[in-house]
Design a protein around this motif. Structure first.
Motif, PDB file in Angstrom:
ATOM      1  N   LEU A 191       0.837  -1.207   0.000  1.00 47.70           N
ATOM      2  CA  LEU A 191       0.000   0.000   0.000  1.00 47.70           C
ATOM      3  C   LEU A 191       0.874   1.261   0.000  1.00 47.70           C
TER       4      LEU A 191
ATOM      5  N   ARG B 158      -4.573  -1.898  10.099  1.00 53.16           N
ATOM      6  CA  ARG B 158      -5.966  -2.009   9.648  1.00 53.16           C
ATOM      7  C   ARG B 158      -6.025  -1.788   8.148  1.00 53.16           C
ATOM      8  N   SER B 159      -7.149  -2.175   7.562  1.00 52.39           N
ATOM      9  CA  SER B 159      -7.285  -2.003   6.115  1.00 52.39           C
ATOM     10  C   SER B 159      -7.867  -0.624   5.819  1.00 52.39           C
TER      11      SER B 159
ATOM     12  N   GLU C 298     -10.014   1.314   2.306  1.00 51.53           N
ATOM     13  CA  GLU C 298     -10.368   1.186   0.892  1.00 51.53           C
ATOM     14  C   GLU C 298      -9.962   2.425   0.112  1.00 51.53           C
ATOM     15  N   ASP C 299      -9.693   3.526   0.841  1.00 51.91           N
ATOM     16  CA  ASP C 299      -9.250   4.704   0.098  1.00 51.91           C
ATOM     17  C   ASP C 299      -8.180   5.510   0.839  1.00 51.91           C
TER      18      ASP C 299
ATOM     19  N   ILE D  73     -10.678  -1.647  -7.933  1.00 53.58           N
ATOM     20  CA  ILE D  73     -11.602  -0.650  -7.379  1.00 53.58           C
ATOM     21  C   ILE D  73     -11.014  -0.087  -6.079  1.00 53.58           C
ATOM     22  N   ILE D  74     -10.525  -1.005  -5.248  1.00 52.00           N
ATOM     23  CA  ILE D  74      -9.856  -0.596  -4.007  1.00 52.00           C
ATOM     24  C   ILE D  74      -8.453  -1.200  -3.987  1.00 52.00           C
ATOM     25  N   PRO D  75      -7.528  -0.571  -3.301  1.00 51.79           N
ATOM     26  CA  PRO D  75      -7.632   0.759  -2.721  1.00 51.79           C
ATOM     27  C   PRO D  75      -7.665   1.827  -3.807  1.00 51.79           C
ATOM     28  N   ASN D  76      -8.335   2.948  -3.511  1.00 51.21           N
ATOM     29  CA  ASN D  76      -8.339   4.043  -4.474  1.00 51.21           C
ATOM     30  C   ASN D  76      -7.919   5.344  -3.796  1.00 51.21           C
TER      31      ASN D  76
ATOM     32  N   GLU E  80      -8.764   9.102  -3.176  1.00 54.23           N
ATOM     33  CA  GLU E  80      -9.885  10.035  -3.203  1.00 54.23           C
ATOM     34  C   GLU E  80      -9.304  11.446  -3.182  1.00 54.23           C
TER      35      GLU E  80
ATOM     36  N   LEU F 175       0.492  -8.151   7.330  1.00 52.79           N
ATOM     37  CA  LEU F 175      -0.968  -7.959   7.359  1.00 52.79           C
ATOM     38  C   LEU F 175      -1.448  -7.105   6.177  1.00 52.79           C
ATOM     39  N   ILE F 176      -0.829  -5.955   5.992  1.00 54.31           N
ATOM     40  CA  ILE F 176      -1.302  -5.019   4.955  1.00 54.31           C
ATOM     41  C   ILE F 176      -1.125  -5.639   3.558  1.00 54.31           C
ATOM     42  N   ASP F 177      -0.016  -6.329   3.337  1.00 50.77           N
ATOM     43  CA  ASP F 177       0.183  -6.948   2.023  1.00 50.77           C
ATOM     44  C   ASP F 177      -0.877  -8.007   1.740  1.00 50.77           C
TER      45      ASP F 177
ATOM     46  N   LEU G  33      -3.928  -7.942   2.921  1.00 53.22           N
ATOM     47  CA  LEU G  33      -5.166  -7.193   2.642  1.00 53.22           C
ATOM     48  C   LEU G  33      -5.152  -6.655   1.207  1.00 53.22           C
ATOM     49  N   MET G  34      -3.975  -6.275   0.746  1.00 55.39           N
ATOM     50  CA  MET G  34      -3.851  -5.780  -0.637  1.00 55.39           C
ATOM     51  C   MET G  34      -4.133  -6.900  -1.642  1.00 55.39           C
TER      52      MET G  34
ATOM     53  N   ALA H 204      -7.827  -7.323  -1.829  1.00 51.75           N
ATOM     54  CA  ALA H 204      -8.484  -6.208  -2.536  1.00 51.75           C
ATOM     55  C   ALA H 204      -8.646  -6.505  -4.024  1.00 51.75           C
TER      56      ALA H 204
ATOM     57  N   PHE I   4     -12.165  -7.689  -4.985  1.00 51.89           N
ATOM     58  CA  PHE I   4     -13.286  -6.838  -4.577  1.00 51.89           C
ATOM     59  C   PHE I   4     -14.459  -7.079  -5.535  1.00 51.89           C
TER      60      PHE I   4
ATOM     61  N   LEU J 123     -17.298  -5.522  -6.422  1.00 51.15           N
ATOM     62  CA  LEU J 123     -18.097  -4.506  -7.126  1.00 51.15           C
ATOM     63  C   LEU J 123     -17.309  -3.874  -8.269  1.00 51.15           C
TER      64      LEU J 123
ATOM     65  N   ALA K  22     -16.859  -0.241 -10.733  1.00 50.80           N
ATOM     66  CA  ALA K  22     -16.776   1.184 -10.351  1.00 50.80           C
ATOM     67  C   ALA K  22     -18.169   1.783 -10.156  1.00 50.80           C
TER      68      ALA K  22
ATOM     69  N   TYR L 243     -19.767   0.461  -6.971  1.00 55.66           N
ATOM     70  CA  TYR L 243     -19.052   0.997  -5.808  1.00 55.66           C
ATOM     71  C   TYR L 243     -19.460   2.452  -5.532  1.00 55.66           C
TER      72      TYR L 243
END
Lengths: 194, 64
Positions: A17, A49-50, A52-53, A107-110, A112, B36-38, B40-41, B44, B47, B49, B51, B54
């Motif tokens: 990220l 934590r996660s 999305e944007d 779509i995520i992460p994006n 904003e 953890l973050i990787d 979650l990526m 993602a 996902f 939905l 655009a 979303y």
């Protein structure tokens, strides 16, 4: 993590990220001054934590310059979720709305992105901090501002957790008077919003 | 006032982790955060939905 005046030196191994954020802001900063605010700030500084944007405020820029920026964003394999028409994107920003950019196919992460337009945003850029990472600098809003907005304006469970996290890791570095000042400004902002 | 044990538990973890970050080198906590973050990526990427869906969900303006 070292707090040195308006800089934070961070020696953590960067996450995917963080690298994505660095890729996006390296494009952005060629055209406009930016500041990253809100949830990603606490994640950059270690929160687990996660998100999305990634919220980014930019200074106002001309439409011509914005069109050049969008071109470069697209060349670098990002796209805008709202529309592919750069003139529409610019209109949204002028209306005070956000436009979201993500990596193509995602779509995520994006990101904003919004113009900083409100009176309360006046010192956002002057008060910004530079976080030095092994792959470059990320400009973030001052931690005092971050805490005040999360505690007194946004106030969701997640926001209160972010505020407490930042308060704890930056204990001894924070200027409590600044937090109070932002708290008062937020009261005015909330009256205007009502 | 009603107590929310889950909320308290989450906040306790946040403060525990902040303390861990304060008292360990960036390399030590950073490795754990990265894991953890990787992951979650990676999630993602799936996902569900598009655009339009979303942005509709977020009630944001778009031309999709």
């Amino acid at each position: 993590m070292e707090f040195i005046g308006k800089k934070i030196r961070l020696n953590k191994p960067l996450t995917e990220l963080d690298l994505l954020v660095l890729k996006f802001i390296r494009i952005l900063e060629k055209y406009v001054n930016y500041v990253v605010i809100s949830g990603y700030v606490s994640i950059l500084l270690g929160r687990t934590r996660s998100t999305e944007d990634v919220d980014i405020y930019i200074r106002y820029l001309s439409e011509d310059k914005f069109l050049e920026l969008v071109k470069e964003i697209y060349v670098n394999d990002f796209y805008c979720l709202n529309t592919d028409n750069p003139n529409d994107m610019y209109d949204y920003l002028k209306e005070g709305l956000a436009v979201r950019f993500a990596e193509k196919g995602q779509i995520i992460p994006n990101f904003e992105v919004k113009f900083a337009k409100k009176i309360i945003d006046t010192d956002l850029f002057e008060e910004a901090l530079e976080v030095e990472t092994e792959a470059g600098i990320i400009k973030i809003s001052s931690l005092e501002r971050q805490i005040a907005f999360k505690k007194y304006y946004l106030s969701s469970v997640k926001d209160l957790e972010d505020a407490s996290y930042v308060e704890e890791i930056a204990r001894g570095y924070l200027n409590q008077e600044k937090i109070k000042k932002y708290k008062e400004l937020i009261k005015i902002l909330m009256k205007d919003d009502a | 006032m009603m107590l929310n044990p889950r909320k308290d538990e989450r906040m306790n973890f946040v403060l525990y982790w902040a303390d861990f970050v304060r008292n360990n080198s960036d390399l030590v906590w950073g490795k754990q955060q990265k894991r953890l973050i990787d992951s979650l990526m990676q999630n993602a990427k799936y996902f569900p939905l598009n655009a339009k869906e979303y942005l509709d969900l977020k009630k944001e303006k778009h031309k999709r």
